[in-house]
Scaffold this active site. Structure first.
Site, short mmCIF file in Angstrom:
data_model
loop_
_atom_site.label_atom_id
_atom_site.label_comp_id
_atom_site.label_asym_id
_atom_site.label_seq_id
_atom_site.Cartn_x
_atom_site.Cartn_y
_atom_site.Cartn_z
N LYS A 69 -21.98 28.53 47.68
CA LYS A 69 -21.89 29.49 46.63
C LYS A 69 -22.07 30.80 47.48
O LYS A 69 -23.05 30.54 48.32
CB LYS A 69 -22.49 29.04 45.56
CG LYS A 69 -22.49 30.07 44.27
CD LYS A 69 -23.06 29.71 43.21
CE LYS A 69 -23.19 30.54 42.08
NZ LYS A 69 -24.09 29.99 40.75
N SER A 144 -21.59 30.47 36.30
CA SER A 144 -21.22 31.17 37.21
C SER A 144 -20.60 30.44 38.55
O SER A 144 -20.04 31.06 39.40
CB SER A 144 -22.41 31.78 37.63
OG SER A 144 -23.48 31.16 38.51
N SER A 168 -24.96 27.02 34.93
CA SER A 168 -23.78 27.64 36.07
C SER A 168 -23.37 26.59 36.77
O SER A 168 -22.36 27.03 37.49
CB SER A 168 -24.54 28.63 36.79
OG SER A 168 -24.35 29.79 36.22
#
Lengths: 480, 483
Positions: A69, A144, A168
């Site tokens: 990420k 996210s 997330s």
């Protein structure tokens, strides 16, 4: 079936029996990215130079293509949290999870898109534009960690890292039909994870099935002296917990989670999942988490307060973007701070910085931050009470399936509510995961959330694995 | 009715001292904690606040802080908790300073300071741990501000008094007393020039008899204890003048201007920061046990006040001598080491506070680094007492001992510096002197006895200081009487 569509444990088996090589798997993933990512936009940056392959040791335990990420630092790789303000920032250090992954031979594919600084539930807050849901390119992948989930779901990687502050990892896992785990707070080191809300953030795996989740959790878990909030608790072999046996396990269904706002299709899928686990011998009972209605409000005070402080370092002085004022307004240095932050942060980041600054301000602290901390304790106590009598809690991961891109961007509150079932878990610091439990009529995945008490990841994975073995949702492939 | 000029004022002062610890590494990372290195050479991703990094608390800084707390007779907090103090400044990499807000490591302490008649108790309100910021250098040549982050993350302890000080002189005395205690703890260099000890002052003035505090001003930028005193005197006079003019004091922070010798407004209360303190989520609060605190208590040194009294009682030193010795713990220790070898405390003290102190000053060194041991010094003193060398020559020998690290014996032998005790050799010198100075001899015979000193001086010169002047005097007298 091409190699990129396999799970890590399947690939490891093929490598062991010399039916494939790490290079073949990596190339297969890279071509999938070349083929699909213009449509999915899961990645903000890929590492096509194969640097990890070149240095791969023959005895590497997990030579698996891995997606990072964009908020987890890899030494020398640009890491931006999908924000303009970190443009060009190349950390001179590896996050502890990256260090652990490199030690096992991980082959990094690239950095996945995310909501800027993990502020969001759809990746629409990314400075690079939204990622797409592989099951329907007009829909969001969630957020996210939307890029990570979309990459896994579209077989543009084998597995991925995400970070979960209020859902997330789990919410995008639910929207994209993959497995996502938020470990116990302190289970995985946060060193090198660019902070959103320090007391809530936790790194975790996004994978194609539960076995892979257990394997990746094995790699990244453990005490880290570089992170004072990591906990010195032995790490079990999580794959050993995948026994398929849930007989006698007591699972709580919180009545507060099955109310208005819950999509009937999601409710049906979760109720069906309960029946599957009942048939496997689990015992269900209705439980109560009376303070859950305050979780979203509590979360948005604590998370934004910490974020407002964590994001203060983006001032243009030492790294990332720097903007100068055209004309002198206050003082050159103040003008530079303001210009840089105005140009570098997106609208949602500014909104959260302002919210957090406000709730910490003199005269408001007691009414907001301090009160939120007290409610946080009550929420944690709710879970403790339930776990006194239950081994796990089962809920929907999100109240709906993936929504359309643009559908909620003008209504931040509606957007915040998509994390209503995941947020309280972060406030309590306990582990939870999402795994696929069905599809809507429109063909969008539905996620099932399993929550357990602190450091009871083994129970959580055992329930998830048992359910997975009895169903084949995880075998469905998104056609991009 | 009292007229304004009859008003009797009272000054109320509280001090905030920032103390840098001389731990090997910084408070939240492994960087070296040293002063004076090339800018930005002792930094790492953690103290530079790079994204993703986390602080790890240096346990030596905790030990030092507990030592200070105990030395200040304060209550040590069993919970160690940090908070974030948020503000923007280029020398603050994270945009917040890790500090302690509602649970300072120490509170409710005191120290005793000397006064003209006896001593006074100065309350310590609180003392807390925090990290130091970097340093900004404004470069007018390149028209830019440069930041040096070497200092960022230096462990810092802020020691805040109660408003118990009643005059600039008391403030000065408090600082001197505090500094001595802190130096004894050996936790800091306590060097204001290097910034390892810094002081801000709060001052207000009220009429005698008033019980509530009037508006205070905060003074910053004083670079010595003397500057603190003068700045407070300036501010005290300013407050009085403002009240005498029937006006009011504005709450503000003022900067001491060393060149103009005055305080000037820096920022008003309205411009004061809202620091938005909240608990530091990256550092989990933890408990220090009473056992740990007691263990640290065992390591505390004898403090200056106790040492002063002991030196007086044990060695029969007077107040002045004992006081001079305790000003430097190393000197006091050296003194005691000497006394174990040679039981002449007063003579040792005189050497330490005289010749040795002069050597230390001229060499800008300290006793520990000086190449002289208690054995060598006491041996030299014994030689003076036994008449082997004169006091005068002994001082030269001391300089040579310190230069070379050799013992007095070796230097005396090598340079032939032993006193000439051979009478016949001296008689020969006196013969020559008397023959060369018939006029002076005549004056002495006429009764001008003081002229004899001249002859002794001449004889000393001739023997290159190796003769015993007392003995020379006696021999000259005898010769002139017999003549």
């Amino acid at each position: 079936m091409s190699l990129n569509e396999l799970t890590a444990h399947e690939i490891l088996g093929l490598i062991k029996t010399k039916k494939t090589t790490p290079n073949d798997v990596y190339q297969s993933v890279i071509s999938a990215v070349r083929e699909k990512d213009s449509a999915v936009k899961a990645y903000v940056r890929t590492c096509e130079n194969n640097a990890d392959l070149a240095t791969l040791k023959a005895d590497a335990k997990f030579p698996i293509p891995t997606t990072n990420k964009d908020n987890i630092c890899i030494s020398g790789h640009e890491t931006t949290c999908s924000s303009k303000i970190l443009a060009g920032f190349k950390p001179p250090y590896d996050a502890t999870v990256i260090k652990k992954l490199k030690e096992t031979g991980a082959l990094f594919v690239g950095n996945a898109n995310m909501d800027e600084f993990a502020f969001g539930s759809s990746t629409e807050n990314s400075a690079f534009g939204p990622s797409r849901n592989p099951w329907n390119l007009d829909c969001v992948p969630g957020g996210s960690s939307g890029g990570s989930a979309a990459a896994v779901a579209s077989d543009q990687t084998i597995w991925a890292l995400g970070s979960d502050t209020g859902g997330s990892i789990r919410q995008p896992a639910s929207f994209c039909g993959v497995v996502g785990v938020k470990p116990t707070y302190g289970r995985v080191s946060r060193f090198g994870l660019i902070a959103f809300a320090s007391s809530l953030d936790q790194i975790g795996p996004l994978t194609k099935d539960v076995t892979d989740a257990a394997l990746l959790l094995n790699i990244i878990s453990g005490y880290d002296p570089m992170d004072s909030t990591s906990i010195n608790e032995p790490v079990p072999d999580y794959t050993k917990s995948l026994t398929g046996d849930v007989r006698g396990l007591k699972i709580g269904i919180p009545k507060e989670f099955f109310i208005e706002g819950l999509d009937p299709e999601v409710r049906q899928a979760v109720e069906a999942a309960i029946e599957v686990l009942k048939a496997k011998g689990a015992v269900f009972k209705t439980v109560s988490l009376p303070h859950s209605e305050y979780s979203v409000a509590t979360y948005y005070i604590i998370a934004t307060a910490e974020a407002s402080s964590n994001l203060a370092r983006y001032d243009g002085v030492r790294f990332g973007l720097r903007e100068q004022a055209k004309t002198l307004r206050k003082a050159p240095i103040i003008d530079m701070f303001e210009e840089t932050r105005d140009a570098g942060f997106g609208a949602e980041s500014k909104r959260r910085i302002m919210l957090g600054t406000y709730s910490l301000s003199s005269g408001y602290y007691d009414a907001y931050y301090l009160r939120a901390q007290k409610v946080r304790t009550l929420i944690k106590n709710d879970f403790d009470a339930v776990f006194a009598d239950c081994d796990a809690i089962l809920t929907p991961t999100a109240p709906t399936t993936a929504f359309k891109i643009g559908e909620k961007t003008d209504d931040p509150l509606a957007m915040y509510l998509s994390d209503i079932y995941t947020i309280s878990v972060n406030l309590a610091g306990i582990p939870a995961m999402s795994l696929p439990c069905g599809f809507s009529k429109a063909g969008l995945p539905i996620g099932l959330q399993i929550i357990t008490k602190h450091f009871a990841e083994e129970t959580m994975l055992r329930v998830a694995h048992t359910y997975e073995q009895a169903t084949d949702w995880h075998k469905k492939v998104a056609k991009v | 009715m009292t007229t304004q000029t009859e008003k009797k004022f009272e000054t109320v002062i509280g001090l905030e001292v920032h103390l840098q610890f001389k731990t090997r590494t910084k408070i939240f990372c492994g960087c070296a904690n040293e002063f004076g290195n090339q800018p930005n050479t002792q930094t790492c991703p953690i103290c530079l606040g790079l994204p993703g990094t986390l602080p790890v608390f240096n346990r030596t800084a905790l030990e030092y802080a507990i030592k200070v707390a105990l030395a200040l007779n304060a209550k040590v907090s069993s919970t160690i908790k940090f908070d974030r103090k948020n503000y923007y400044y280029p020398d603050l990499p994270k945009g917040y300073q890790i500090s302690q807000f509602d649970k300072p490591i120490a509170r409710d302490g005191f120290i005793m300071i000397p006064t003209a008649s006896s001593e006074k108790r100065i309350g310590i309100h609180r003392a807390h741990l925090e990290e130091d910021a970097g340093k900004i250098i404004h470069d007018s040549d390149i028209k830019a501000s440069l930041v040096d982050y070497n200092r960022t993350g230096t462990p810092l302890m802020e020691i805040v008094t109660e408003p118990d000080l009643r005059s600039p002189q008391e403030a000065y005395d408090y600082l001197t007393t505090l500094k001595l205690i802190l130096k004894y703890l050996d936790v800091s260099d306590c060097d204001m020039e290097k910034g390892s000890l810094r002081c801000d002052a709060n001052i207000s003035v009220r009429e005698v008899g008033e019980t509530i505090l009037r508006t205070k001003t905060e003074l910053k930028n004083m670079n010595s204890f003397k500057a603190v005193k003068i700045a407070l005197e300036f501010e005290e006079a300013r407050h009085r003048a403002v009240y005498l003019a029937g006006e009011t004091i504005t709450q503000e922070t003022r900067l001491w201007n060393e060149i103009k010798q005055m305080t000037v407004t820096m920022r008003s209360k309205e411009q004061a920061h809202d620091y938005r303190y909240f608990p530091e989520p990256d550092l989990v609060p933890f408990i220090v046990s009473t056992e740990q605190i007691d263990e640290i208590r065992q390591t505390l040194p004898e403090f200056p006040e106790a040492k002063l009294n002991r030196l007086k009682n044990q060695y029969g030193l007077n107040d002045y001598d004992a006081n001079v010795l305790v000003q430097e713990k190393a000197i006091a220790n050296f003194f005691e080491d000497c006394c174990k070898i040679y039981q002449e405390p007063k003579k040792i003290c005189n050497w330490l506070t005289g010749a040795i102190a002069a050597e230390i000053n001229s060499r800008n060194n300290d006793i520990v680094q000086l190449k002289i041991s208690p054995q060598n010094l006491t041996a030299l003193i014994a030689k003076v007492e036994n008449g082997v060398v004169s006091n005068l020559v002994a001082k030269d020998i001391l300089t040579m001992m310190i230069d070379s690290g050799q013992s007095a014996d070796i230097i005396i032998a090598e340079k032939g510096l032993a006193q000439v005790s051979d009478d016949s050799a001296l008689e020969k010198v006196i013969d020559e002197i008397l023959a060369a100075n018939p006029g002076v001899v005549a004056q002495i015979k006429e009764g001008k006895d003081s002229a004899k000193g001249f002859l002794v001086g001449q004889a000393m010169k001739k023997t290159q200081g190796k003769a015993n002047p007392k003995k020379l005097g006696e021999m000259i007298t005898r010769r002139l009487l017999n003549a």
